[in-house]
Design an enzyme around this catalytic site. Structure first.
Site, mmCIF file in Angstrom:
data_model
loop_
_atom_site.group_PDB
_atom_site.id
_atom_site.type_symbol
_atom_site.label_atom_id
_atom_site.label_comp_id
_atom_site.label_asym_id
_atom_site.label_seq_id
_atom_site.Cartn_x
_atom_site.Cartn_y
_atom_site.Cartn_z
ATOM 1 N N HIS A 1 -9.388 46.988 33.587
ATOM 2 C CA HIS A 1 -9.292 46.568 32.194
ATOM 3 C C HIS A 1 -8.548 47.661 31.433
ATOM 4 O O HIS A 1 -7.891 48.507 32.030
ATOM 5 C CB HIS A 1 -10.677 46.256 31.613
ATOM 6 C CG HIS A 1 -11.661 47.376 31.724
ATOM 7 N ND1 HIS A 1 -11.861 48.263 30.700
ATOM 8 C CD2 HIS A 1 -12.481 47.764 32.731
ATOM 9 C CE1 HIS A 1 -12.785 49.147 31.063
ATOM 10 N NE2 HIS A 1 -13.172 48.866 32.291
ATOM 11 N N HIS B 1 -11.187 47.891 20.239
ATOM 12 C CA HIS B 1 -12.555 47.429 20.528
ATOM 13 C C HIS B 1 -13.466 48.642 20.607
ATOM 14 O O HIS B 1 -13.009 49.789 20.641
ATOM 15 C CB HIS B 1 -12.609 46.627 21.827
ATOM 16 C CG HIS B 1 -12.046 47.335 23.020
ATOM 17 N ND1 HIS B 1 -10.688 47.488 23.222
ATOM 18 C CD2 HIS B 1 -12.646 47.932 24.078
ATOM 19 C CE1 HIS B 1 -10.475 48.146 24.356
ATOM 20 N NE2 HIS B 1 -11.650 48.438 24.886
#
Length: 376
Positions: free
Chosen positions: A298, A62
């Site tokens: 995360h 990402h």
């Protein structure tokens, strides 16, 4: 909950290296209208900052925060590489999930996916699954029925002076969890549990089992029933063999006369004792720290934490005391991220080995410094 379209899944892909794989994924995100052309540079830059490899053959490439303005709409593109792609540090990715998120929407998506993918047996299927099967797996539609045993099913310091109170409490929690129906409750409460010795009792029923689950109640003050001590009751609902593993750990504690450990531990400690091996020859050190990162653990701060843990030889487990309470292997990024740690959550680290104290000291320092994101 995030929904995944089968059109966003690309099976049977191939790439010579990680960069080529990321460029394919970025092109698909662009073609789908998720991102503008330059987003690929953010994806490549992210890999330079920290690897996006989660474990079990899965990567989640990402972009960086600097390229969020290039995200037009949140979405993912899933690429399956049956032959595998070298993702760095000797790790091979067979499935790469490219993520485009306008803000922090990807955090919920990430937790959803890692929860599904943390099952090692499912991850193996991803290498050769069809697009339809991949979608079903990633969305959790092909998960086996969940084995329910977490801290919500464990009660300590129960004010009880008779077995029927413990039986009713356990059966009620199992029913509330959807694991049993009324027939189980009625039968489990009416029959006297089995004494296993050392204050431990076992209850179950052949009637009304809807799923596999375990509930535990421990008395605030032990009492005597028919001449035997009562300190803890374990009630089992079973539709498969998974509860047997917990009973195996319990049996080992009883055989080694270590059941008193269950009497001293909190709910998370009881869960750990009944779901993991206990090295009796090694001293265990325990420390608890609070995560201050704005978006919890995360991928990036999770990677930073796992990297610190891997520097030491000690065995280290991580338990989210504000989550399910289930211990996770501190060396597995996927399992650490799947803990669903948010800002303010308390993590318990249990370390055993020659450098256990040094490891806990380093973990504390890393968490206090923000795990690569600065102090929130």
């Amino acid at each position: 909950m995030f929904q995944l379209d089968v059109q966003a899944i690309h099976t049977g892909a191939s790439a010579q290296n990680k960069e080529e794989a990321i460029r394919q994924i970025a092109a698909a995100l662009t073609a789908a209208g998720n991102v503008s052309e330059g987003y690929v540079n953010g994806m490549l830059a992210r890999e330079q900052q920290t690897t996006t490899f989660l474990g079990n053959g899965i990567a989640i490439p990402h972009g960086t925060t600097d390229t969020r303005d290039m995200v037009l709409k949140t979405g993912v593109q899933v690429y399956q590489f049956p032959q595998g792609v070298e993702w760095g540090d000797g790790q091979t990715a067979y499935v790469a999930i490219g993520i485009a998120a306008k803000s922090d929407e990807h955090l919920a998506l990430l937790r959803q996916l890692t929860h599904v993918l943390s099952d090692d047996s499912i991850a193996e299927q991803l290498k050769t699954a069809s697009a339809e099967d991949l979608r079903a797996i990633l969305m959790g539609e092909k998960q086996a029925a969940e084995f329910k045993f977490d801290t919500s099913l464990i009660a300590v310091d129960v004010a009880a002076s008779d077995l029927i109170t413990l039986q009713a409490l356990n059966a009620g929690r199992l029913q509330a969890a959807g694991a049993v129906e009324a027939a189980f409750v009625a039968d489990a409460v009416s029959r006297t549990p089995l004494s296993l010795g050392q204050g431990i009792w076992l209850s179950d029923s052949a009637n009304g089992n809807l799923g596999s689950a375990i509930a535990v109640s421990r008395t605030a003050t032990p009492f005597v029933h028919q001449g035997e001590n009562v300190a803890l009751l374990l009630t089992v609902a079973a539709t498969d063999d998974r509860p047997l593993e917990v009973l195996g750990y319990l049996s080992n504690l009883l055989l080694s006369n270590k059941a008193e450990r269950l009497m001293k531990a909190d709910a998370a400690g009881i869960l750990a004792l009944l779901t993991s091996e206990v090295d009796e020859s090694a001293d265990q050190l325990v420390a608890e720290f609070t995560i201050r990162n704005e978006h919890g653990l995360h991928a990036r701060p999770g990677t930073a934490l796992v990297t610190v843990i891997k520097q030491f030889n000690s065995d280290i487990t991580v338990t989210n005391l504000d989550g399910s309470g289930k211990p996770a292997n501190g060396r597995s990024l996927m399992k650490v991220v799947a803990l669903g740690v948010k800002k303010g959550h308390r993590l318990r680290f249990t370390a055993s080995g020659e450098d256990a104290q040094q490891a806990l000291n380093a973990i504390e320092e890393a968490i206090n410094s923000g795990l690569g994101e600065g102090v929130a």
